[in-house]
Design a protein around this motif. Structure first.
Motif, PDB file in Angstrom:
ATOM      1  N   LEU A  47       0.847  -1.191   0.000  1.00  0.00           N
ATOM      2  CA  LEU A  47       0.000   0.000   0.000  1.00  0.00           C
ATOM      3  C   LEU A  47       0.887   1.248   0.000  1.00  0.00           C
ATOM      4  O   LEU A  47       1.936   1.226   0.623  1.00  0.00           O
ATOM      5  N   PRO A  48       0.510   2.339  -0.617  1.00  0.00           N
ATOM      6  CA  PRO A  48      -0.738   2.540  -1.363  1.00  0.00           C
ATOM      7  C   PRO A  48      -0.653   2.116  -2.831  1.00  0.00           C
ATOM      8  O   PRO A  48      -1.623   2.263  -3.550  1.00  0.00           O
ATOM      9  N   THR A  49       0.493   1.607  -3.265  1.00  0.00           N
ATOM     10  CA  THR A  49       0.670   1.281  -4.686  1.00  0.00           C
ATOM     11  C   THR A  49      -0.239   0.123  -5.107  1.00  0.00           C
ATOM     12  O   THR A  49      -0.923   0.199  -6.127  1.00  0.00           O
ATOM     13  N   LEU A  50      -0.189  -0.963  -4.332  1.00  0.00           N
ATOM     14  CA  LEU A  50      -1.012  -2.135  -4.629  1.00  0.00           C
ATOM     15  C   LEU A  50      -1.834  -2.480  -3.391  1.00  0.00           C
ATOM     16  O   LEU A  50      -1.297  -2.488  -2.280  1.00  0.00           O
ATOM     17  N   ALA A  51      -3.111  -2.764  -3.629  1.00  0.00           N
ATOM     18  CA  ALA A  51      -3.982  -3.090  -2.500  1.00  0.00           C
ATOM     19  C   ALA A  51      -4.366  -4.559  -2.553  1.00  0.00           C
ATOM     20  O   ALA A  51      -4.289  -5.205  -3.604  1.00  0.00           O
ATOM     21  N   GLU A  52      -4.759  -5.066  -1.407  1.00  0.00           N
ATOM     22  CA  GLU A  52      -5.267  -6.430  -1.317  1.00  0.00           C
ATOM     23  C   GLU A  52      -6.372  -6.620  -2.361  1.00  0.00           C
ATOM     24  O   GLU A  52      -7.274  -5.797  -2.476  1.00  0.00           O
ATOM     25  N   GLY A  53      -6.298  -7.690  -3.131  1.00  0.00           N
ATOM     26  CA  GLY A  53      -7.344  -7.975  -4.115  1.00  0.00           C
ATOM     27  C   GLY A  53      -7.099  -7.381  -5.492  1.00  0.00           C
ATOM     28  O   GLY A  53      -7.852  -7.654  -6.413  1.00  0.00           O
ATOM     29  N   ASP A  54      -6.048  -6.575  -5.632  1.00  0.00           N
ATOM     30  CA  ASP A  54      -5.714  -6.051  -6.960  1.00  0.00           C
ATOM     31  C   ASP A  54      -5.260  -7.210  -7.845  1.00  0.00           C
ATOM     32  O   ASP A  54      -4.587  -8.124  -7.385  1.00  0.00           O
ATOM     33  N   TRP A  55      -5.624  -7.129  -9.105  1.00  0.00           N
ATOM     34  CA  TRP A  55      -5.134  -8.110 -10.083  1.00  0.00           C
ATOM     35  C   TRP A  55      -4.135  -7.410 -10.996  1.00  0.00           C
ATOM     36  O   TRP A  55      -4.439  -6.360 -11.561  1.00  0.00           O
ATOM     37  N   VAL A  56      -2.969  -7.999 -11.100  1.00  0.00           N
ATOM     38  CA  VAL A  56      -1.912  -7.335 -11.864  1.00  0.00           C
ATOM     39  C   VAL A  56      -1.347  -8.263 -12.935  1.00  0.00           C
ATOM     40  O   VAL A  56      -1.464  -9.484 -12.844  1.00  0.00           O
ATOM     41  N   LEU A  57      -0.746  -7.640 -13.924  1.00  0.00           N
ATOM     42  CA  LEU A  57      -0.076  -8.389 -14.979  1.00  0.00           C
ATOM     43  C   LEU A  57       1.424  -8.326 -14.755  1.00  0.00           C
ATOM     44  O   LEU A  57       1.982  -7.254 -14.504  1.00  0.00           O
ATOM     45  N   VAL A  58       2.050  -9.479 -14.842  1.00  0.00           N
ATOM     46  CA  VAL A  58       3.472  -9.571 -14.551  1.00  0.00           C
ATOM     47  C   VAL A  58       4.225 -10.035 -15.792  1.00  0.00           C
ATOM     48  O   VAL A  58       3.855 -11.033 -16.423  1.00  0.00           O
ATOM     49  N   ASP A  59       5.251  -9.283 -16.136  1.00  0.00           N
ATOM     50  CA  ASP A  59       6.103  -9.637 -17.270  1.00  0.00           C
ATOM     51  C   ASP A  59       7.184 -10.596 -16.773  1.00  0.00           C
ATOM     52  O   ASP A  59       8.134 -10.185 -16.113  1.00  0.00           O
ATOM     53  N   GLU A  60       6.997 -11.890 -17.118  1.00  0.00           N
ATOM     54  CA  GLU A  60       7.938 -12.901 -16.616  1.00  0.00           C
ATOM     55  C   GLU A  60       9.236 -12.943 -17.434  1.00  0.00           C
ATOM     56  O   GLU A  60      10.150 -13.655 -17.081  1.00  0.00           O
ATOM     57  N   ARG A  61       9.257 -12.179 -18.524  1.00  0.00           N
ATOM     58  CA  ARG A  61      10.495 -12.163 -19.326  1.00  0.00           C
ATOM     59  C   ARG A  61      11.339 -10.929 -19.011  1.00  0.00           C
ATOM     60  O   ARG A  61      12.391 -10.728 -19.620  1.00  0.00           O
ATOM     61  N   ALA A  62      10.843 -10.131 -18.068  1.00  0.00           N
ATOM     62  CA  ALA A  62      11.486  -8.828 -17.814  1.00  0.00           C
ATOM     63  C   ALA A  62      12.964  -8.967 -17.484  1.00  0.00           C
ATOM     64  O   ALA A  62      13.768  -8.120 -17.867  1.00  0.00           O
ATOM     65  N   TYR A  63      13.340 -10.034 -16.761  1.00  0.00           N
ATOM     66  CA  TYR A  63      14.723 -10.133 -16.291  1.00  0.00           C
ATOM     67  C   TYR A  63      15.507 -11.241 -16.978  1.00  0.00           C
ATOM     68  O   TYR A  63      16.451 -11.780 -16.442  1.00  0.00           O
ATOM     69  N   ARG A  64      15.061 -11.578 -18.190  1.00  0.00           N
ATOM     70  CA  ARG A  64      15.871 -12.507 -18.979  1.00  0.00           C
ATOM     71  C   ARG A  64      16.937 -11.689 -19.677  1.00  0.00           C
ATOM     72  O   ARG A  64      16.658 -10.932 -20.590  1.00  0.00           O
ATOM     73  N   GLY A  65      18.168 -11.830 -19.204  1.00  0.00           N
ATOM     74  CA  GLY A  65      19.249 -11.071 -19.818  1.00  0.00           C
ATOM     75  C   GLY A  65      19.272  -9.611 -19.409  1.00  0.00           C
ATOM     76  O   GLY A  65      20.051  -8.832 -19.932  1.00  0.00           O
ATOM     77  N   ARG A  66      18.406  -9.242 -18.494  1.00  0.00           N
ATOM     78  CA  ARG A  66      18.411  -7.863 -17.987  1.00  0.00           C
ATOM     79  C   ARG A  66      18.312  -7.903 -16.472  1.00  0.00           C
ATOM     80  O   ARG A  66      17.658  -8.789 -15.908  1.00  0.00           O
TER      81      ARG A  66
END
Lengths: 141, 148
Positions: A47-66
């Protein structure tokens, strides 16, 4: 009879115009579901960025090679409970790729202050977008 | 809407995690540890200068406990200082940082020395923090000691 047929024909372009946004949303949703992985947020430590029950999209390739960078909100394996994932913000990363994680709500967060740094390889991805609730739809920073 | 949410619902959970009992703060935990420090200092003084094995062992034990408890004081003070207190508290109590800094310094002094006067000074510093802490919650909580 003629009147009715004319009315039906006149309706056709209008219903296509209504269908187009639905198709677009469906296409974007299909693309997003392939490109990102959905996570439901549990707990108050972001909180306050993300609250309980928020649904988010996660980039699982974000840290491949970065490498993750300070300020990124990430999904990390819980160093204390295998199989559980945490959502935290990267507070710092050092030369040895040790990442300090912190909650945006330090008063209610268990993070690197308690369990120490985590290796950058244990990060599962970067949180990019909130898609639910719709009222708070948008990028997560 | 039901069908839509079912379709959109994520299959994974990310924990914005917090170990319990979060949000529960009380300078009492620092006070109890500080009282233990003071108590050990008094017991060490009570032992006198005896150098027989039994007295040396007991003194060593008291010193070990005193240092452990002084370390706990520092940890508990840190938790209050950087987890509980917020910038708006600092505005109201501009001496906040100085108070904590001095209290932590006193805790260190209690680790390295054996004088009960240091323990009393540490108790005074914690009483000061106690007053500030409960003032931020608009509550009137009396400071007390388990061993008066």
């Amino acid at each position: 009879m003629d009147d009715g047929r004319e009315r039906r024909r006149a309706l056709a372009p209008g219903s296509l115009a209504m269908l187009a946004p639905i198709l677009l949303v469906t296409a974007v949703a299909a693309w997003a579901s392939l490109r990102f992985r959905g996570f439901a947020v549990a707990g108050n430590s972001m909180l306050p960025t993300l609250a309980e029950g928020d649904w988010v999209l996660v980039d699982e390739r974000a840290y491949r090679g970065r490498l993750p960078r300070r300020g990124h909100i990430v999904i990390a394996d819980d160093p204390r409970l295998p199989g559980r994932q945490l959502v935290k913000r990267v507070e710092a990363i050092d030369l040895h790729r040790q990442v300090m994680l912190a909650g945006d709500n330090p008063e209610e967060s268990t993070d690197s202050r308690h369990f120490g740094p985590v290796r950058s390889q244990t990060l599962r991805g970067r949180v990019r977008w909130r898609y639910w609730p719709l009222a708070r739809f948008g990028p997560v920073r | 809407m039901n069908l839509l949410t079912r379709l959109l619902a994520p299959r994974s959970v990310a924990f914005a995690h917090c170990d319990g009992p979060c949000g529960v703060y009380d300078p009492a935990s620092a006070r109890i540890a500080a009282e233990a420090v003071l108590s050990m200092e008094k017991k060490i003084a009570g032992l006198g200068d005896g150098q027989d094995a039994a007295t040396v062992n007991t003194r060593t034990r008291f010193i070990a406990i005193k240092e452990q408890q002084a370390e706990i004081v520092k940890k508990e003070l840190d938790i209050l200082w950087h987890d509980y207190f917020k910038p708006e508290h600092l505005e109201k109590f501009p001496n906040l940082h100085d108070t904590f800094w001095k209290a932590a310094k006193l805790a260190s002094k209690n680790k390295t020395e054996q004088d009960p006067a240091n323990g009393e000074a540490l108790m005074g510093a914690i009483e000061e923090i106690h007053k500030i802490f409960w003032a931020t919650k608009n509550r009137d909580v009396a400071f007390y000691r388990a061993n008066p």
